[in-house]
Motif scaffolding. Structure first.
Motif, PDB file in Angstrom:
ATOM      1  N   SER A 186       4.005   3.821   8.560  1.00 45.58           N
ATOM      2  CA  SER A 186       4.283   2.420   8.941  1.00 45.58           C
ATOM      3  C   SER A 186       3.276   1.869   9.680  1.00 45.58           C
ATOM      4  O   SER A 186       2.441   2.307  10.170  1.00 45.58           O
ATOM      5  N   GLU A 187       3.294   0.583  10.137  1.00 36.78           N
ATOM      6  CA  GLU A 187       2.273  -0.106  10.688  1.00 36.78           C
ATOM      7  C   GLU A 187       2.030   0.254  12.082  1.00 36.78           C
ATOM      8  O   GLU A 187       0.865   0.212  12.575  1.00 36.78           O
ATOM      9  N   TYR A 191       4.759  -0.881   0.812  1.00 42.00           N
ATOM     10  CA  TYR A 191       5.282  -1.160   1.961  1.00 42.00           C
ATOM     11  C   TYR A 191       4.458  -1.734   2.925  1.00 42.00           C
ATOM     12  O   TYR A 191       4.700  -3.241   3.275  1.00 42.00           O
ATOM     13  N   ASP A 210       3.375  -5.417   0.873  1.00 44.45           N
ATOM     14  CA  ASP A 210       4.515  -6.277   1.145  1.00 44.45           C
ATOM     15  C   ASP A 210       4.576  -7.243   2.537  1.00 44.45           C
ATOM     16  O   ASP A 210       4.947  -8.394   2.582  1.00 44.45           O
ATOM     17  N   ARG A 211       4.064  -6.415   3.411  1.00 48.55           N
ATOM     18  CA  ARG A 211       4.147  -6.884   4.775  1.00 48.55           C
ATOM     19  C   ARG A 211       2.906  -7.705   5.503  1.00 48.55           C
ATOM     20  O   ARG A 211       2.632  -7.886   6.360  1.00 48.55           O
ATOM     21  N   SER A 212       2.021  -7.654   4.359  1.00 50.65           N
ATOM     22  CA  SER A 212       0.609  -8.156   4.632  1.00 50.65           C
ATOM     23  C   SER A 212      -0.360  -7.729   5.782  1.00 50.65           C
ATOM     24  O   SER A 212      -0.563  -8.377   6.573  1.00 50.65           O
ATOM     25  N   TRP A 213      -0.149  -6.290   5.865  1.00 52.41           N
ATOM     26  CA  TRP A 213      -0.569  -5.380   6.773  1.00 52.41           C
ATOM     27  C   TRP A 213      -2.151  -5.712   6.725  1.00 52.41           C
ATOM     28  O   TRP A 213      -2.763  -5.585   5.531  1.00 52.41           O
TER      29      TRP A 213
END
Length: 276
Positions: A35-36, A60, A63-66
């Motif tokens: 995760s981030e 993942y 989708d969260r524009s990491w």
């Protein structure tokens, strides 16, 4: 589902399961996640169907524009064998921080865009992943591929604590052999005894036998999945005695404090008792 003749699950589903059959599944397990908050960047190295958990990470994060770097290196036989090909090509174009490399081991075509011929080598990693020692690295694929990549990472001085591994597929359960009586002699002289307290059963535990294998010999049910110490399904409480485990990836500090062991990895040379 694609039929892999040598695959345990896909071959069974294609050859044994009929329409209308009732199947029982367990949910995802293990700690092969990202995760981030886990690191400032990630390198995902996959072989064949080992791309599956890597795609979960890629989806993942995108989708969260990491905004941090995601390096995905995927090895397969040829372009026909590429799983998620269209999706990978699309994501590569849309997200500038996603760097995809697909190596084709059985094609000799020249390098083109994200495609390379051959396998993932030290030279490929050096060229495609800048400053590789600074990244979190996840590997998933067949055992020979994983071993080769781990050796390359070692040669590149990547810290072991930066590397996470998921084996795909897991080894098959061992063949059952006759269980000698607890009082027998001969080759079992050096064996310890494991007591399964809930089941009120005992089994011989030779130095090369895991508690999970011993449980199967005497009909004690301990749930399992990977059999290689990564999923955590076979977590069991150690009540007395001590064990050694070659792999403890599925355990955290809280598990160890509560004397939780992985039955598929736990071996002992003295008497032990477990809550099973």
């Amino acid at each position: 589902m694609k039929h892999e003749p040598q695959g345990i699950v896909s071959h069974y589903l294609h050859t044994q399961v009929k329409e209308g059959a009732l199947l029982q599944f367990t949910g995802p397990s293990g700690k092969f996640t990202f995760s981030e908050a886990d690191a400032e960047s990630v390198v995902l190295i996959a072989g064949g169907v080992g791309i599956t958990p890597m795609m979960s990470v890629v989806r993942y994060l995108t989708d969260r524009s990491w905004k941090k770097d995601i390096f995905l290196l995927f090895s397969c036989k040829d372009r026909v064998s590429i799983i998620f090909r269209e999706e990978l090509e699309y994501l590569q174009k849309r997200y500038a921080n996603l760097h995809v490399t697909i190596s084709l081991s059985q094609e000799n075509s020249p390098a083109e865009g994200i495609y390379l011929s051959g396998r993932i080598t030290k030279e490929v990693l050096n060229a495609r992943v800048p400053d590789i020692t600074s990244h979190r690295i996840h590997i998933c694929g067949p055992v020979p591929m994983i071993d080769a990549v781990k050796q390359i990472l070692s040669e590149l001085n990547v810290p072991k604590e930066n590397v996470r591994v998921e084996l795909f597929p897991a080894p098959a359960p061992p063949k059952k052999t006759p269980v000698p009586p607890l009082g027998a002699t001969s080759s079992t002289d050096t064996a310890a005894v494991v007591t399964f307290v809930k089941s009120n059963k005992k089994a011989l535990l030779t130095p090369d036998k895991s508690i999970l294998e011993a449980s199967e010999e005497v009909g004690v049910n301990i749930d399992y999945s990977c059999r290689v110490g990564t999923c955590g399904i076979c977590k069991t409480k150690l009540l007395t005695g001590s064990v050694t485990m070659a792999v403890e990836d599925a355990l955290d500090d809280d598990d160890r404090a509560r004397h939780i062991i992985l039955a598929c990895q736990a071996k002992a040379t003295g008497p032990v008792a477990v809550d099973a």
